[in-house]
Motif scaffolding. Structure first.
Motif, PDB file in Angstrom:
ATOM      1  N   ILE A  31     -10.598 -42.718  17.423  1.00 56.63           N
ATOM      2  CA  ILE A  31     -10.811 -44.208  17.444  1.00 56.63           C
ATOM      3  C   ILE A  31     -10.649 -44.733  17.814  1.00 56.63           C
ATOM      4  O   ILE A  31     -11.658 -45.459  17.755  1.00 56.63           O
ATOM      5  CB  ILE A  31      -9.517 -44.433  15.344  1.00 56.63           C
ATOM      6  CG1 ILE A  31      -9.737 -43.101  14.634  1.00 56.63           C
ATOM      7  CG2 ILE A  31      -9.734 -45.846  15.843  1.00 56.63           C
ATOM      8  CD1 ILE A  31      -8.051 -43.583  13.836  1.00 56.63           C
ATOM      9  N   LEU A  32      -9.927 -45.205  18.935  1.00 56.92           N
ATOM     10  CA  LEU A  32     -10.478 -45.757  19.916  1.00 56.92           C
ATOM     11  C   LEU A  32     -11.674 -45.198  20.841  1.00 56.92           C
ATOM     12  O   LEU A  32     -11.916 -46.925  21.528  1.00 56.92           O
ATOM     13  CB  LEU A  32      -8.897 -45.275  21.216  1.00 56.92           C
ATOM     14  CG  LEU A  32      -7.676 -45.849  20.552  1.00 56.92           C
ATOM     15  CD1 LEU A  32      -6.329 -44.970  21.917  1.00 56.92           C
ATOM     16  CD2 LEU A  32      -7.373 -47.636  20.497  1.00 56.92           C
ATOM     17  N   ILE A  33     -11.852 -44.382  20.890  1.00 52.63           N
ATOM     18  CA  ILE A  33     -13.016 -44.336  21.889  1.00 52.63           C
ATOM     19  C   ILE A  33     -14.281 -45.126  21.259  1.00 52.63           C
ATOM     20  O   ILE A  33     -15.415 -45.433  21.355  1.00 52.63           O
ATOM     21  CB  ILE A  33     -13.808 -42.379  22.061  1.00 52.63           C
ATOM     22  CG1 ILE A  33     -12.918 -42.342  23.448  1.00 52.63           C
ATOM     23  CG2 ILE A  33     -14.901 -42.908  22.478  1.00 52.63           C
ATOM     24  CD1 ILE A  33     -12.937 -40.641  23.338  1.00 52.63           C
ATOM     25  N   LYS A  34     -14.094 -44.336  20.022  1.00 50.83           N
ATOM     26  CA  LYS A  34     -15.236 -45.414  18.778  1.00 50.83           C
ATOM     27  C   LYS A  34     -15.108 -47.212  18.972  1.00 50.83           C
ATOM     28  O   LYS A  34     -15.800 -48.065  19.014  1.00 50.83           O
ATOM     29  CB  LYS A  34     -15.467 -44.822  17.605  1.00 50.83           C
ATOM     30  CG  LYS A  34     -15.857 -45.660  16.494  1.00 50.83           C
ATOM     31  CD  LYS A  34     -15.265 -45.222  14.758  1.00 50.83           C
ATOM     32  CE  LYS A  34     -16.585 -46.269  14.001  1.00 50.83           C
ATOM     33  NZ  LYS A  34     -16.673 -45.811  12.577  1.00 50.83           N
ATOM     34  N   ASP A  35     -13.561 -47.066  18.651  1.00 47.19           N
ATOM     35  CA  ASP A  35     -13.755 -49.166  19.212  1.00 47.19           C
ATOM     36  C   ASP A  35     -14.250 -49.748  20.366  1.00 47.19           C
ATOM     37  O   ASP A  35     -14.503 -50.279  20.595  1.00 47.19           O
ATOM     38  CB  ASP A  35     -12.291 -49.208  18.566  1.00 47.19           C
ATOM     39  CG  ASP A  35     -11.695 -49.681  17.356  1.00 47.19           C
ATOM     40  OD1 ASP A  35     -12.505 -48.821  16.351  1.00 47.19           O
ATOM     41  OD2 ASP A  35     -10.998 -49.768  16.810  1.00 47.19           O
ATOM     42  N   TYR A  36     -13.807 -48.833  21.693  1.00 44.97           N
ATOM     43  CA  TYR A  36     -13.991 -48.959  22.803  1.00 44.97           C
ATOM     44  C   TYR A  36     -15.789 -48.447  23.221  1.00 44.97           C
ATOM     45  O   TYR A  36     -15.772 -49.121  24.506  1.00 44.97           O
ATOM     46  CB  TYR A  36     -13.045 -48.663  23.972  1.00 44.97           C
ATOM     47  CG  TYR A  36     -11.990 -49.849  23.521  1.00 44.97           C
ATOM     48  CD1 TYR A  36     -11.571 -50.860  24.822  1.00 44.97           C
ATOM     49  CD2 TYR A  36     -10.642 -49.438  22.859  1.00 44.97           C
ATOM     50  CE1 TYR A  36     -10.843 -51.787  24.259  1.00 44.97           C
ATOM     51  CE2 TYR A  36      -9.644 -50.216  23.027  1.00 44.97           C
ATOM     52  CZ  TYR A  36      -9.555 -51.647  23.480  1.00 44.97           C
ATOM     53  OH  TYR A  36      -8.510 -52.030  23.863  1.00 44.97           O
ATOM     54  N   TYR A  37     -16.334 -47.779  22.262  1.00 42.93           N
ATOM     55  CA  TYR A  37     -17.619 -47.779  23.109  1.00 42.93           C
ATOM     56  C   TYR A  37     -18.183 -48.161  23.678  1.00 42.93           C
ATOM     57  O   TYR A  37     -18.833 -48.083  24.997  1.00 42.93           O
ATOM     58  CB  TYR A  37     -18.366 -46.859  22.087  1.00 42.93           C
ATOM     59  CG  TYR A  37     -19.787 -45.998  22.318  1.00 42.93           C
ATOM     60  CD1 TYR A  37     -19.573 -44.861  22.796  1.00 42.93           C
ATOM     61  CD2 TYR A  37     -20.572 -46.355  22.086  1.00 42.93           C
ATOM     62  CE1 TYR A  37     -20.416 -44.123  23.465  1.00 42.93           C
ATOM     63  CE2 TYR A  37     -21.775 -45.628  22.319  1.00 42.93           C
ATOM     64  CZ  TYR A  37     -21.772 -44.605  23.202  1.00 42.93           C
ATOM     65  OH  TYR A  37     -22.835 -44.052  23.943  1.00 42.93           O
ATOM     66  N   PRO A  38     -18.665 -49.319  22.991  1.00 41.48           N
ATOM     67  CA  PRO A  38     -19.483 -50.522  23.898  1.00 41.48           C
ATOM     68  C   PRO A  38     -18.854 -51.343  24.698  1.00 41.48           C
ATOM     69  O   PRO A  38     -20.294 -51.502  26.189  1.00 41.48           O
ATOM     70  CB  PRO A  38     -19.429 -51.975  22.563  1.00 41.48           C
ATOM     71  CG  PRO A  38     -19.574 -51.459  21.664  1.00 41.48           C
ATOM     72  CD  PRO A  38     -18.110 -50.008  21.618  1.00 41.48           C
ATOM     73  N   ASN A  59     -10.363 -58.130  24.541  1.00 33.72           N
ATOM     74  CA  ASN A  59     -10.610 -58.690  23.138  1.00 33.72           C
ATOM     75  C   ASN A  59     -10.634 -58.283  21.962  1.00 33.72           C
ATOM     76  O   ASN A  59     -10.544 -58.514  20.963  1.00 33.72           O
ATOM     77  CB  ASN A  59     -11.978 -59.638  23.308  1.00 33.72           C
ATOM     78  CG  ASN A  59     -12.260 -60.698  21.841  1.00 33.72           C
ATOM     79  OD1 ASN A  59     -11.679 -61.280  21.465  1.00 33.72           O
ATOM     80  ND2 ASN A  59     -14.058 -60.431  21.371  1.00 33.72           N
ATOM     81  N   HIS A  60     -10.020 -57.187  21.737  1.00 33.42           N
ATOM     82  CA  HIS A  60      -9.150 -56.411  21.230  1.00 33.42           C
ATOM     83  C   HIS A  60      -7.319 -56.764  20.414  1.00 33.42           C
ATOM     84  O   HIS A  60      -6.675 -57.118  21.398  1.00 33.42           O
ATOM     85  CB  HIS A  60      -9.530 -54.535  21.032  1.00 33.42           C
ATOM     86  CG  HIS A  60     -11.212 -54.387  21.196  1.00 33.42           C
ATOM     87  ND1 HIS A  60     -11.051 -53.150  20.738  1.00 33.42           N
ATOM     88  CD2 HIS A  60     -11.878 -54.353  21.972  1.00 33.42           C
ATOM     89  CE1 HIS A  60     -12.547 -53.128  21.239  1.00 33.42           C
ATOM     90  NE2 HIS A  60     -12.235 -53.292  21.949  1.00 33.42           N
ATOM     91  N   GLY A  61      -7.643 -56.397  19.558  1.00 31.00           N
ATOM     92  CA  GLY A  61      -6.378 -57.315  18.628  1.00 31.00           C
ATOM     93  C   GLY A  61      -5.285 -56.176  18.226  1.00 31.00           C
ATOM     94  O   GLY A  61      -4.938 -54.676  18.741  1.00 31.00           O
ATOM     95  N   PRO A  62      -4.799 -56.257  17.529  1.00 37.25           N
ATOM     96  CA  PRO A  62      -3.048 -55.710  16.769  1.00 37.25           C
ATOM     97  C   PRO A  62      -3.015 -54.464  16.341  1.00 37.25           C
ATOM     98  O   PRO A  62      -2.643 -53.138  16.926  1.00 37.25           O
ATOM     99  CB  PRO A  62      -2.267 -56.150  16.058  1.00 37.25           C
ATOM    100  CG  PRO A  62      -3.304 -57.579  15.729  1.00 37.25           C
ATOM    101  CD  PRO A  62      -4.790 -57.877  16.666  1.00 37.25           C
ATOM    102  N   ARG A  63      -4.121 -53.646  15.934  1.00 40.60           N
ATOM    103  CA  ARG A  63      -4.444 -52.597  15.514  1.00 40.60           C
ATOM    104  C   ARG A  63      -5.178 -51.204  16.853  1.00 40.60           C
ATOM    105  O   ARG A  63      -4.422 -50.814  16.417  1.00 40.60           O
ATOM    106  CB  ARG A  63      -6.261 -52.663  14.865  1.00 40.60           C
ATOM    107  CG  ARG A  63      -6.253 -51.017  14.911  1.00 40.60           C
ATOM    108  CD  ARG A  63      -7.996 -51.605  13.820  1.00 40.60           C
ATOM    109  NE  ARG A  63      -8.367 -50.211  13.364  1.00 40.60           N
ATOM    110  CZ  ARG A  63      -9.113 -49.869  14.221  1.00 40.60           C
ATOM    111  NH1 ARG A  63     -10.148 -49.888  15.474  1.00 40.60           N
ATOM    112  NH2 ARG A  63      -9.765 -47.834  12.985  1.00 40.60           N
ATOM    113  N   ASP A  64      -5.955 -52.169  17.347  1.00 39.84           N
ATOM    114  CA  ASP A  64      -6.219 -51.449  19.094  1.00 39.84           C
ATOM    115  C   ASP A  64      -4.749 -51.888  19.656  1.00 39.84           C
ATOM    116  O   ASP A  64      -3.939 -50.495  20.510  1.00 39.84           O
ATOM    117  CB  ASP A  64      -7.343 -51.585  19.938  1.00 39.84           C
ATOM    118  CG  ASP A  64      -8.620 -51.348  19.278  1.00 39.84           C
ATOM    119  OD1 ASP A  64      -8.428 -50.269  18.428  1.00 39.84           O
ATOM    120  OD2 ASP A  64      -9.782 -51.773  19.706  1.00 39.84           O
TER     121      ASP A  64
END
Length: 234
Positions: A31-38, A59-64
């Motif tokens: 999930i984290l790799i997908k979120d931070y891929y760009p 700039n990532h929020g509480p979820r990450d």
């Protein structure tokens, strides 16, 4: 025969728990790799704008933040596995102070999980290494101080420290207090080290690594002083 069955049962439970832990790690990491891929793609670009990359990374929020804390604690809960690389990443991804808070929460939670599992599974087999850690901690007149120092040193596996704490019958409140205080120095150093690496401050990163070594030497010095005091009082 009955004793051997119990031992095998405990081993099977531990294997299942480790497998579940690893599966959760893979899911959370995916999930984290997908979120931070760009951001990861930009990081590999030699022409990257460091300031823009820093802004987008952080700039990532509480979820990450929650997922990274969960990932770090799950890694820390596996016996013999260090989660230090994730502690450094917390500093890289969220900066020094927020990364530090994340590390403290994650490392404390990881140790609490380990202690809970050891207590519930009722591990009794004691290797020479476990015996040495128990003996080292038992040398301190104040067991809470000894336990806190044990958690402070990154080179001592947290599984061994938690096992020793339970064997020495240190109550839950003191054990949790020692865990939180004990993980603070390494959590601070890893978070700030990660932030310095991300910002390209290699000299500061070297200072952080040196501080980790100083922690190890501090533990050794205090341990030697306690050992000498014990010999004198015999």
């Amino acid at each position: 025969m009955e004793k051997e069955k119990m031992v095998q049962k405990r081993k099977a439970i531990i294997r299942v728990l480790i497998i579940v832990d690893v599966m959760l790690i893979i899911i959370v990491a995916s999930i984290l790799i997908k979120d931070y891929y760009p951001e990861l793609i930009r990081l590999l670009d030699k022409r990257k704008d460091t300031q823009l990359l820093t802004a987008t990374f952080r700039n990532h929020g509480p979820r990450d933040i929650f997922l990274l804390i969960l990932l770090t604690s799950l890694m820390g809960a596996i016996p013999g596995i260090s989660n230090s690389i994730f502690c450094v990443f917390n500093g890289i991804l969220f900066g020094s102070w927020l990364g530090f808070i994340m590390n403290v929460v994650a490392n404390s939670l990881g140790n609490i999980i380990i202690a809970f599992v050891i207590k519930k599974v009722n591990l009794k087999n004691k290797t020479a290494k476990l015996g040495n850690v128990i003996q080292d901690l038992s040398r301190f007149n104040n067991k809470t101080i000894g336990l806190t120092l044990g958690y402070m040193i990154p080179i001592i596996p947290s599984f061994l420290v938690n096992y020793a704490a339970l064997k020495l019958n240190i109550n839950s409140r003191k054990r949790i207090f020692s865990t939180i205080i004990g993980v603070i120095p390494a959590s601070f150093l890893y978070a700030f080290g990660g932030d310095f690496i991300f910002k390209g401050k290699s000299q500061n990163a070297v200072i952080v690594i040196s501080c980790v070594m100083v922690l190890a030497l501090l533990y050794y010095f205090i341990y030697r002083k306690h050992k000498q005091h014990e010999q004198l009082t015999r």
